[in-house]
Design an enzyme around this catalytic site. Structure first.
Site, short mmCIF file in Angstrom:
data_model
loop_
_atom_site.label_atom_id
_atom_site.label_comp_id
_atom_site.label_asym_id
_atom_site.label_seq_id
_atom_site.Cartn_x
_atom_site.Cartn_y
_atom_site.Cartn_z
N ASP A 14 -35.37 27.48 8.99
CA ASP A 14 -37.00 27.30 9.56
C ASP A 14 -37.61 28.61 9.62
O ASP A 14 -38.76 28.68 9.20
CB ASP A 14 -36.79 26.88 11.04
CG ASP A 14 -36.32 25.38 11.11
OD1 ASP A 14 -36.40 24.85 9.93
OD2 ASP A 14 -35.73 25.05 12.21
N ARG A 93 -35.48 31.07 26.24
CA ARG A 93 -36.68 31.02 25.74
C ARG A 93 -37.83 31.59 26.64
O ARG A 93 -38.65 32.58 26.01
CB ARG A 93 -37.28 29.57 25.51
CG ARG A 93 -36.43 28.51 24.64
CD ARG A 93 -35.87 29.45 23.48
NE ARG A 93 -35.47 28.49 22.27
CZ ARG A 93 -34.27 28.76 21.65
NH1 ARG A 93 -33.89 30.08 21.76
NH2 ARG A 93 -34.17 28.19 20.77
#
Ligand code: ARG
Length: 391
Positions: A14, A93
């Site tokens: 990705d 994150r």
């Protein structure tokens, strides 16, 4: 001058396609590669990013900060999402997003980008953090924009653009790994009835292959933070690493759940988090010895909320900050030693001791030396039950 973008880069398909796609859109792409303990070969990944068209690759060693400022606070809060997920991915994150913002400032970039899909939680965690730390930065999410709907389409795109990716190995799962655990999804796991095969698990042995004798461990805590294993002082990174290794051998910390994503989808994910499972059990066992009843019970409610804040990407928010202060204020007495054993996927607490213990043998005992006045119980129950008395 071309527009600069800082891309959170992992070296996978990705984000490799994202480098090329951003370049085609006229961006000068700087890749930021975060080391949160995923155990990658950073040199290989760096070279790959440069070959794909990045103008620069920055590797950030975030392990220590990840442990001290993200993992420990969630351990102190006993934050587990939907009773089974120790939040390894979710905790990583905000720290990565925060670093991205810092790099953007240093590099004078006005764009930040990530390789998350439009169906997951991670896009929310990144973008809410970007906005909370610098709302002027513009976000790009290539996977939401480009016309590459499947993995096959991405592989074709990579081939056409000569992007160096690893497509020979069949990758049946989407995997996210760091120090605190591993998240595994997609492929045959998308069928909730399908029993995960052993090849899906990366950190833990199958129960049938785990040792037939238990392993005893003593874990010391200070102010709610683990400091020693079997009397040996270890820093956070080493301590977690060691527990992952031992726990993995004893099949500790596997979970399989249908979870509720923030974007409204139910998804099936399996997790492995041996160290997290051991430390949560030990931490809770110690809290039960040293915290008074009301604080302990209130902390359960707070932990539930905390897990949702972390899962939902609300790390840099006022409530999360306020809860941290509350939790910290409860951890002063969380000091002592837990004796536990690992056996066939179970963490079994067998002993606990603490200089701050609230346990009073002379009150609990049914043997000699009883100081509890049983006569007082009669009046207590009379008043306690008064509001519910019939007739
Ligand atoms: N479902 C988990 C979360 O939202 C993990 C997401 C990443 N999973 C993965 N297998 N790549 O935190």
């Amino acid at each position: 001058m071309s527009k600069k973008v800082i891309l959170a880069y992992s070296g996978g398909l990705d984000t490799s396609c994202a480098v090329k796609w951003l370049k085609e859109k006229g961006f000068n792409v700087i890749c930021y590669l975060a080391d949160v303990g995923q155990g990658q070969n950073f040199q290989t990944v760096k070279t790959r990013a440069m070959k794909t068209g990045a103008s620069k690759v920055i590797v950030g060693n975030l392990k220590k900060e990840f442990v001290e400022d993200f993992i420990w606070p969630s351990l102190k809060a006993n934050a587990v999402y939907e009773s089974k997920y120790f939040l390894a991915t979710a905790l990583s994150r905000p720290i990565i997003a925060k670093e991205l913002v810092e790099v953007a400032h240093k590099e004078k970039a006005s764009y930040v980008a990530h390789g998350c899909t439009g169906k997951g939680n991670d896009q929310v965690r990144f973008e809410v953090t970007f906005a909370a730390l610098d709302s002027k930065l513009k976000t790009i999410a290539p996977l939401r924009e480009w016309d590459l709907p499947t993995r096959e389409a991405e592989i074709r795109y990579a081939k056409v653009h000569k992007i160096p990716i690893d497509v020979t190995k069949k990758k049946p799962y989407s995997i996210d790994k760091n120090l605190w655990g591993i998240s595994i999804e997609s492929g045959n796991l998308e069928d909730p009835w399908f029993e995960p095969t052993e090849d899906a698990y990366q950190m833990t042995r199958a129960i049938v292959k785990s040792p037939n004798k238990p392993c005893y461990l003593k874990i010391d805590f200070k102010k709610g933070i683990p400091t020693k294993i079997n009397g040996k002082k270890l820093d956070g990174i080493k301590l977690i690493g060691k527990l992952n290794e031992i726990g993995g051998r004893y099949s500790i910390g596997r979970s399989d759940l249908i979870e509720n994503r923030l974007v409204g989808i139910k998804s099936r994910e399996i997790y492995e988090a041996p160290a997290a499972k051991i430390l949560f059990e030990a931490h809770k066992a110690l809290e039960s010895l040293v915290l008074d009843r009301e604080t302990l019970h209130f902390k359960e409610v707070v932990g539930l909320k905390y897990s949702r804040l972390v899962y939902d990407g609300l790390w840099y928010t006022p409530l999360k900050g306020a809860i941290d202060k509350f939790v910290d204020s409860t951890q002063e007495p969380v000091e002592g030693t837990i004796n536990l054993k690992l056996f066939k996927g179970n963490v079994i607490i067998v002993g606990r001791k603490s200089p701050k213990s609230l346990y009073k043998k002379e009150l609990a005992t049914y043997g000699k030396g009883d100081k509890f006045d049983q006569g007082l119980a009669k009046g207590f129950i009379e008043l306690f039950g008064l509001p519910y008395k019939k007739g």
